[in-house]
Design a protein around this motif. Structure first.
Motif, PDB file in Angstrom:
ATOM      1  N   ASN A  15      25.641 104.374 -61.685  1.00  0.00           N
ATOM      2  CA  ASN A  15      26.178 103.119 -61.136  1.00  0.00           C
ATOM      3  C   ASN A  15      26.597 102.168 -62.251  1.00  0.00           C
ATOM      4  OD1 ASN A  15      25.605 104.069 -58.588  1.00  0.00           O
ATOM      5  ND2 ASN A  15      23.765 102.837 -58.297  1.00  0.00           N
ATOM      6  N   TYR A  46      14.587  94.710 -54.809  1.00  0.00           N
ATOM      7  CA  TYR A  46      14.309  95.953 -55.521  1.00  0.00           C
ATOM      8  C   TYR A  46      13.017  95.806 -56.321  1.00  0.00           C
ATOM      9  CZ  TYR A  46      19.011  97.143 -54.184  1.00  0.00           C
ATOM     10  OH  TYR A  46      20.128  97.400 -53.440  1.00  0.00           O
ATOM     11  N   SER A 213      29.391  92.154 -56.903  1.00  0.00           N
ATOM     12  CA  SER A 213      29.824  93.549 -56.813  1.00  0.00           C
ATOM     13  C   SER A 213      31.190  93.706 -56.147  1.00  0.00           C
ATOM     14  CB  SER A 213      28.777  94.373 -56.067  1.00  0.00           C
ATOM     15  OG  SER A 213      27.556  94.382 -56.774  1.00  0.00           O
ATOM     16  N   THR A 231      24.317  95.227 -55.752  1.00  0.00           N
ATOM     17  CA  THR A 231      24.668  96.463 -55.052  1.00  0.00           C
ATOM     18  C   THR A 231      25.366  97.461 -55.968  1.00  0.00           C
ATOM     19  OG1 THR A 231      24.945  95.162 -53.033  1.00  0.00           O
ATOM     20  CG2 THR A 231      25.864  97.368 -53.027  1.00  0.00           C
ATOM     21  N   GLY A 235      22.552  99.913 -55.627  1.00  0.00           N
ATOM     22  CA  GLY A 235      22.801 100.479 -54.319  1.00  0.00           C
ATOM     23  C   GLY A 235      22.520  99.487 -53.205  1.00  0.00           C
ATOM     24  N   SER A 236      22.738  99.903 -51.974  1.00  0.00           N
ATOM     25  CA  SER A 236      22.618  98.974 -50.843  1.00  0.00           C
ATOM     26  C   SER A 236      21.465  99.352 -49.939  1.00  0.00           C
ATOM     27  CB  SER A 236      23.919  98.934 -50.046  1.00  0.00           C
ATOM     28  OG  SER A 236      24.311 100.239 -49.676  1.00  0.00           O
TER      29      SER A 236
END
Length: 242
Positions: A15, A46, A213, A231, A235-236
């Motif tokens: 990512n 997170y 993002s 994100t 990630g989401s």
């Protein structure tokens, strides 16, 4: 390192590589040097383990938008040499806590909050860099804070002065969130104008915190120096406790 940890590290590494490629492409298009643009990994929802992964991959600017999540995470990763950015709406009664661990507060949108942060930082013998959060929602009336917060652009220089005059605060520049449904290019162009007015008076206030993002390309095209990416890096997935 467990298989799960290893897989997560590789996921975040991929990512990060993709995000940096987007940043480089946007900088090339805007005729800017990618070294002018800093990446802040926003780790809200997170776990602290992701903060450690980011740090291992060279991302040491970390952002949070809720004190109740940021404070324990900062404590848990105190062994890392991180720069903590507080990027969310902030009540004055949280100033003591935030001033104890944050290095940069992006979301200063009123004089009372600036004063509270400065007084708490001074008491803790720390120095805080503060950004003026600017409300770019043209649908809002002057003096009315929108749902994302921010001071009216016309009032930004006066708030900058309140920050600059406090002995424990450093005026870093400006921050904004592009309004939902608006053209981010137009919004960030307005922010660039406000940044210029403040920088004319305070040359050290060079930070333009803009772009997340979904709109980092528009932000880079309009002079952003700091991107707040969650994100795109992590990630989401939904909230994870840990």
């Amino acid at each position: 390192m467990s298989h799960t940890d290893s897989a997560r590290t590789e996921q975040i590494r991929a990512n990060l590589t993709a995000a940096r490629a987007r940043i480089e492409a946007a900088c090339h298009k805007a005729d800017r040097d990618p070294s002018e643009v800093s990446l802040i990994g926003v780790t809200k929802t997170y776990p602290a383990s992701d903060v450690r992964v980011l740090a291992s991959l060279g991302v040491t600017d970390v952002g949070e938008n809720r004190d109740q999540e940021a404070a324990p995470k900062a404590a848990e990763t105190a062994d890392l040499d991180l720069t903590w950015h507080f990027v969310g709406q902030l009540q004055s009664n949280k100033a003591r806590s935030v001033a104890s661990y944050a290095d940069v507060v992006h979301s200063v949108d009123r004089a009372k909050l600036a004063r509270a942060l400065g007084d708490r930082a001074a008491a803790a013998e720390r120095r805080l860099t503060c950004l003026v959060q600017v409300n770019l929602d043209t649908g809002s009336q002057a003096g009315v804070i929108g749902p994302r917060g921010g001071v009216d652009p016309a009032d930004a220089p006066a708030l900058a002065e309140r920050i600059a005059e406090h002995e424990a605060l450093t005026l870093g520049g400006v921050m904004a969130v592009a309004p939902l449904g608006a053209d981010p290019d137009e919004a960030f162009a307005r922010l660039y104008e406000v940044a210029g007015r403040i920088r004319d008076r305070y040359p050290q206030a060079t930070v333009i915190s803009a772009g997340m993002s979904g709109d980092l390309e528009a932000a880079i095209g309009r002079g952003a120096t700091h991107l707040r990416l969650g994100t795109a890096l992590l990630g989401s997935r939904g909230p994870i406790v840990g």
